[in-house]
Design a protein around this motif. Sequence first.
Motif, mmCIF file in Angstrom:
data_model
loop_
_atom_site.group_PDB
_atom_site.id
_atom_site.type_symbol
_atom_site.label_atom_id
_atom_site.label_comp_id
_atom_site.label_asym_id
_atom_site.label_seq_id
_atom_site.Cartn_x
_atom_site.Cartn_y
_atom_site.Cartn_z
ATOM 1 N N VAL A 50 0.812 -1.238 -0.259
ATOM 2 C CA VAL A 50 0.137 0.061 0.095
ATOM 3 C C VAL A 50 1.207 0.985 -0.135
ATOM 4 O O VAL A 50 1.596 1.563 0.386
ATOM 5 N N ASN A 52 0.232 6.101 -1.054
ATOM 6 C CA ASN A 52 -0.431 7.236 -1.042
ATOM 7 C C ASN A 52 -1.275 6.740 -2.019
ATOM 8 O O ASN A 52 -0.926 6.762 -3.000
ATOM 9 N N THR A 65 5.164 7.157 -3.425
ATOM 10 C CA THR A 65 5.489 6.101 -3.138
ATOM 11 C C THR A 65 4.626 5.279 -4.307
ATOM 12 O O THR A 65 5.413 4.592 -4.237
ATOM 13 N N THR A 69 5.738 1.361 -4.112
ATOM 14 C CA THR A 69 5.026 0.281 -4.342
ATOM 15 C C THR A 69 5.235 -0.824 -5.621
ATOM 16 O O THR A 69 4.679 -1.972 -5.386
ATOM 17 N N CYS A 96 4.057 -1.692 3.479
ATOM 18 C CA CYS A 96 3.072 -0.075 3.102
ATOM 19 C C CYS A 96 4.946 0.643 3.152
ATOM 20 O O CYS A 96 5.776 0.790 4.024
ATOM 21 N N GLU A 105 -1.952 5.051 3.939
ATOM 22 C CA GLU A 105 -1.085 3.501 4.973
ATOM 23 C C GLU A 105 -0.801 2.988 5.171
ATOM 24 O O GLU A 105 -0.906 1.775 5.944
#
Length: 180
Positions: A50, A52, A65, A69, A96, A105
Motif C-alpha cells: 500500500v 499513498n 510511493t 510499491t 506499506c 497507508e
Amino acid sequence: GKEGCADVTTRQNWQIRGVTLPDVPEILDGLRSVGLTSLQSGMDNVRNPVGNPLAGIDPDEIVDTRPYTNLLSAYITNNSEGNLAITNLPRKWNVCVIGTHDLFEHPHINDLAYMPAEKDGKFGFNLLVGGFISPKRWGEALPLDAWVPGDDIIPVCKAVLEAYRDLGTRGNRQKTRMMW
C-alpha cells in the motif's frame, strides 16, 4: 455479477462481488490486461503493498510511493508469475510505503512500514515492524531503529519475509502474526 458491485478496501484492493464461474476467465484476463492480478492476495501470503492513494498529485507528498510499491509488487508476485519462496508464511503479511505525513497507508498496523527519512543527505526509509489489527486486538508497529536507502527496499523486505517465514510462530492463529 447480477448486482454489478465492487468494493475498494483499505488495502487498496478491489473486491468484485457476484462473479459467476463462467465469467471468471474473462474477468481475470481483463484484470491482467490492465496490470492487475489476484495472485497471492489471500491466505497466508503477502498482501498488496500500500502506498499513498494520492501519489503523484498530493500537494503535501514527501515521496511518490508508486515506484516503491510497484517494485514491492513485482518482488512479491515475481512479476505476476507467483513467488513460491514467500507463499507459505505463518499468517498474512502487510507492507506499506508512506508518502505523506497524513499516514493514509496506516503504517502502525502493517507488518513492515517504510517511513521516508533522510540520513546524511541521502533519501531512504526508517522501518517500522510488527503492527497488526484484528477484531480481537491490535498491536502498533515498533520502530526498528534502522534506516535503509531507497534502493534497498527489496533486499530488506526479502530478509524480513524470510525471517518471518522461517522463524515465525505457527499454530494458534491469534498469535501467528509477525509481531508475536
